[in-house]
Every structure is written in C-alpha cells, then in structure tokens.
Write a protein that holds these residues in place. Structure first.
Motif, PDB file in Angstrom:
ATOM      1  N   GLY A 101       0.629   4.303  -0.761  1.00 51.98           N
ATOM      2  CA  GLY A 101       0.137   5.547  -0.169  1.00 51.98           C
ATOM      3  C   GLY A 101       0.138   5.534   1.343  1.00 51.98           C
ATOM      4  O   GLY A 101       0.174   6.598   1.985  1.00 51.98           O
ATOM      5  N   GLU A 102       0.094   4.347   1.933  1.00 54.58           N
ATOM      6  CA  GLU A 102       0.037   4.249   3.395  1.00 54.58           C
ATOM      7  C   GLU A 102       1.402   3.976   4.019  1.00 54.58           C
ATOM      8  O   GLU A 102       1.510   3.885   5.252  1.00 54.58           O
ATOM      9  N   ALA A 118       5.488  -2.874   3.753  1.00 55.71           N
ATOM     10  CA  ALA A 118       6.077  -1.531   3.854  1.00 55.71           C
ATOM     11  C   ALA A 118       7.551  -1.613   4.244  1.00 55.71           C
ATOM     12  O   ALA A 118       8.394  -0.902   3.675  1.00 55.71           O
ATOM     13  N   ASP A 154       0.476  -5.731   5.587  1.00 55.29           N
ATOM     14  CA  ASP A 154       0.773  -4.435   4.960  1.00 55.29           C
ATOM     15  C   ASP A 154       2.033  -3.815   5.570  1.00 55.29           C
ATOM     16  O   ASP A 154       2.839  -3.208   4.857  1.00 55.29           O
ATOM     17  N   PRO A 158       0.846  -1.204   0.000  1.00 52.32           N
ATOM     18  CA  PRO A 158       0.000   0.000   0.000  1.00 52.32           C
ATOM     19  C   PRO A 158       0.879   1.251   0.000  1.00 52.32           C
ATOM     20  O   PRO A 158       1.133   1.858   1.056  1.00 52.32           O
ATOM     21  N   ASP A 187       0.482  -8.183  10.586  1.00 51.43           N
ATOM     22  CA  ASP A 187       0.094  -7.038   9.749  1.00 51.43           C
ATOM     23  C   ASP A 187       0.879  -7.138   8.451  1.00 51.43           C
ATOM     24  O   ASP A 187       1.996  -6.637   8.343  1.00 51.43           O
ATOM     25  N   ASP A 240       4.769   3.929  12.641  1.00 52.51           N
ATOM     26  CA  ASP A 240       4.315   3.145  13.782  1.00 52.51           C
ATOM     27  C   ASP A 240       5.428   3.037  14.825  1.00 52.51           C
ATOM     28  O   ASP A 240       6.597   2.863  14.474  1.00 52.51           O
ATOM     29  N   SER A 247       2.688   6.371   6.865  1.00 56.81           N
ATOM     30  CA  SER A 247       2.017   6.196   8.160  1.00 56.81           C
ATOM     31  C   SER A 247       2.366   4.852   8.786  1.00 56.81           C
ATOM     32  O   SER A 247       2.539   4.753  10.014  1.00 56.81           O
ATOM     33  N   LEU A 248       2.502   3.818   7.951  1.00 61.57           N
ATOM     34  CA  LEU A 248       2.882   2.505   8.481  1.00 61.57           C
ATOM     35  C   LEU A 248       4.281   2.538   9.083  1.00 61.57           C
ATOM     36  O   LEU A 248       4.525   1.965  10.152  1.00 61.57           O
TER      37      LEU A 248
END
Length: 271
Positions: free
Chosen positions: A42-43, A243, A239, A40, A237, A50, A46-47
């Motif tokens: 675009g994410e 990442a 995703d 992802p 997780d 964490d 933010s990932l």
C-alpha cells in the motif's frame, strides 16, 4: 508370462518427477512470494515517489537507453558479419562475444577499471585527453553494454542464420547490393529474433549490479541505478529496498512475458 512390469509404473514415475518439480518450483517461488509478502504494497507508490528513487529511475533509464542504442547499433552489424561470413579468427571473435556471459560481474567490473581507470591500460591516455570515465554515468553505460550486449549479439547471430539463404541469393541475382540485401531481406526476416535478443539484453542491463558498482561506484543521482539503490537501502530503509525490489520483479516479469510472446509469434510465423 506377461510383459515385465516397468519400474514403478507410469503413475509412480510421474509422481516421482512431480515431487522433484514441486521442490524446485517451491524453492524458486519462495523468495518472490516473500518479497511481495513483506513489501508494504500500500505504501509502494509513495515510497517510489521519493526524490532519491526518482533520481535512481532517471539514471537507470538514461544509462540503459544509451547502452541499448550502442548495443543495437554496433551489435547488429557485428552479428550479421559473424552469421554470414567465414573468416580466420571467427571462432575467437564468437568466444569474445560470449565471454562476458560466463565472467563473474565483479571480474567484468575490475577488467573495465583496469582498462579505463586512471592507472589502467588506456586510462592515462584518456586522462591526458581530458576524458574521465570511471565513476561517471558513462561508466554505468559501459558496464551495462559490456555485460548485456552478448545476449543480443548471440540471439542476433541465430536470427540472421535462420534466414533462408535462397532469399538473399535471389536478391543478389536481381541486382541488389550487399547493403540493400541486408536492409531489405535480412533485417525484416530476422526482426523477431533481433527483438527477442534485445528484450533479453535489456533485462540483463536493468539488473546489472556487480560490474557497475566496481567501475562506476554508487553515487546518488550520477551512477546509482535500481539495483544499486536496493543495495544502499538494504540496511537503511528496508521498506524502500523492498519497494524497488517489487518494481524490478514487475519489470522482469513484463520483460519475460514479452520475450515469450515474441518467441510464440516467431514460431507461428515460421510455420
């Protein structure tokens, strides 16, 4: 009679080679493309923001920094000795340097555990002195140093051997001692080769997994590095695992490009 026709002709043989090259390159590209496709994108910021990822980045940066200081500090004089001196046992010494290159990472990890674990060869002595290494950050440092140092030392040996022997001989003739000749002649002239070796060693250290998980475990905030983070998040997780994978692809690509640029610079300066 004319000349016998070559098998397939030049164009046919080139097409034959291109077919196999295409299959090879496609196979190598598919996992990287799939990773970038599934991640992802675009994410990712933010990932990677964490708190767990920040812990992973801190542990990775800290342990690799210490390991690289050790690799450069001990590896450089070791490589210089192997490159410039002939002595009994030199072949064995070079074999010991190169052995971690072919050892499976799991074997390296269990070897470190057998040497420095609580019941290991040196473990009880260290434990009596109040020193516990396994499953600590120092275990990560030692695992990285063990598997990554040969990449630097081998390249450094080659770099020192490539120095024109007339230059250090002239330095000694002019009265410079061996230490000064090393610092003023060998190090500057071998610098690009040493840098190339360090780049390879750094890349190997960041990507280390097998020896680390065997010897240091996978404790968040203590021994969990980027590759161990991917392993932990694989069934948690996904995703986040993707990442971190993208981050390592970018880092690896940057390291590889740096190595190629350094190698090109070495080639141009040696002409």
């Amino acid at each position: 009679m004319g000349r016998p026709r070559r098998w397939g002709g030049e164009a046919g043989f080139t097409a034959f080679l291109a077919l196999f090259a295409g299959v090879t390159l496609t196979f190598l590209a598919i996992p990287v493309v799939a990773l970038l496709w599934e991640a992802p994108l675009g994410e990712i910021p933010s990932l990677l923001g964490d708190p767990q990822v920040r812990d992973i980045l801190v542990v990775t940066a800290k342990t690799n920094l210490i390991a690289n200081v050790l690799i450069l500090g001990f590896g450089t004089p070791t490589a210089y000795l192997l490159a410039t001196r002939e002595f009994r046992g030199r072949a064995l010494a070079i074999t010991l340097v190169e052995l971690p290159l072919v050892l499976p990472p799991a074997v390296a990890g269990i070897g470190l555990l057998a040497a420095f674990g609580a019941n290991g060869v040196l473990g009880s002595t260290l434990q009596d002195a109040g020193i516990m290494i396994p499953f600590t950050e120092w275990a990560v440092v030692m695992a990285i140093t063990f598997v990554a140092s040969p990449f630097y030392v081998r390249q450094a040996v080659t770099a020192f051997q490539s120095v024109d022997p007339l230059l250090p001989a002239a330095s000694r003739t002019l009265g410079a001692g061996p230490a000064r000749t090393f610092l003023r002649i060998f190090l500057p002239l071998a610098a690009s080769g040493l840098l190339a070796g360090w780049v390879l060693s750094f890349a190997r250290g960041v990507g280390e997994f097998g020896a680390t998980i065997m010897f240091a475990g996978n404790v968040q905030g203590v021994t969990q590095t980027l590759t161990l983070g991917i392993y932990e998040q694989l069934y948690g997780d996904f995703d986040l695992a993707l990442a971190i994978g993208v981050l390592l692809v970018i880092l690896s690509g940057t390291v590889l490009l740096s190595y190629k640029l350094i190698s090109s610079w070495r080639s141009s300066t040696s002409i």
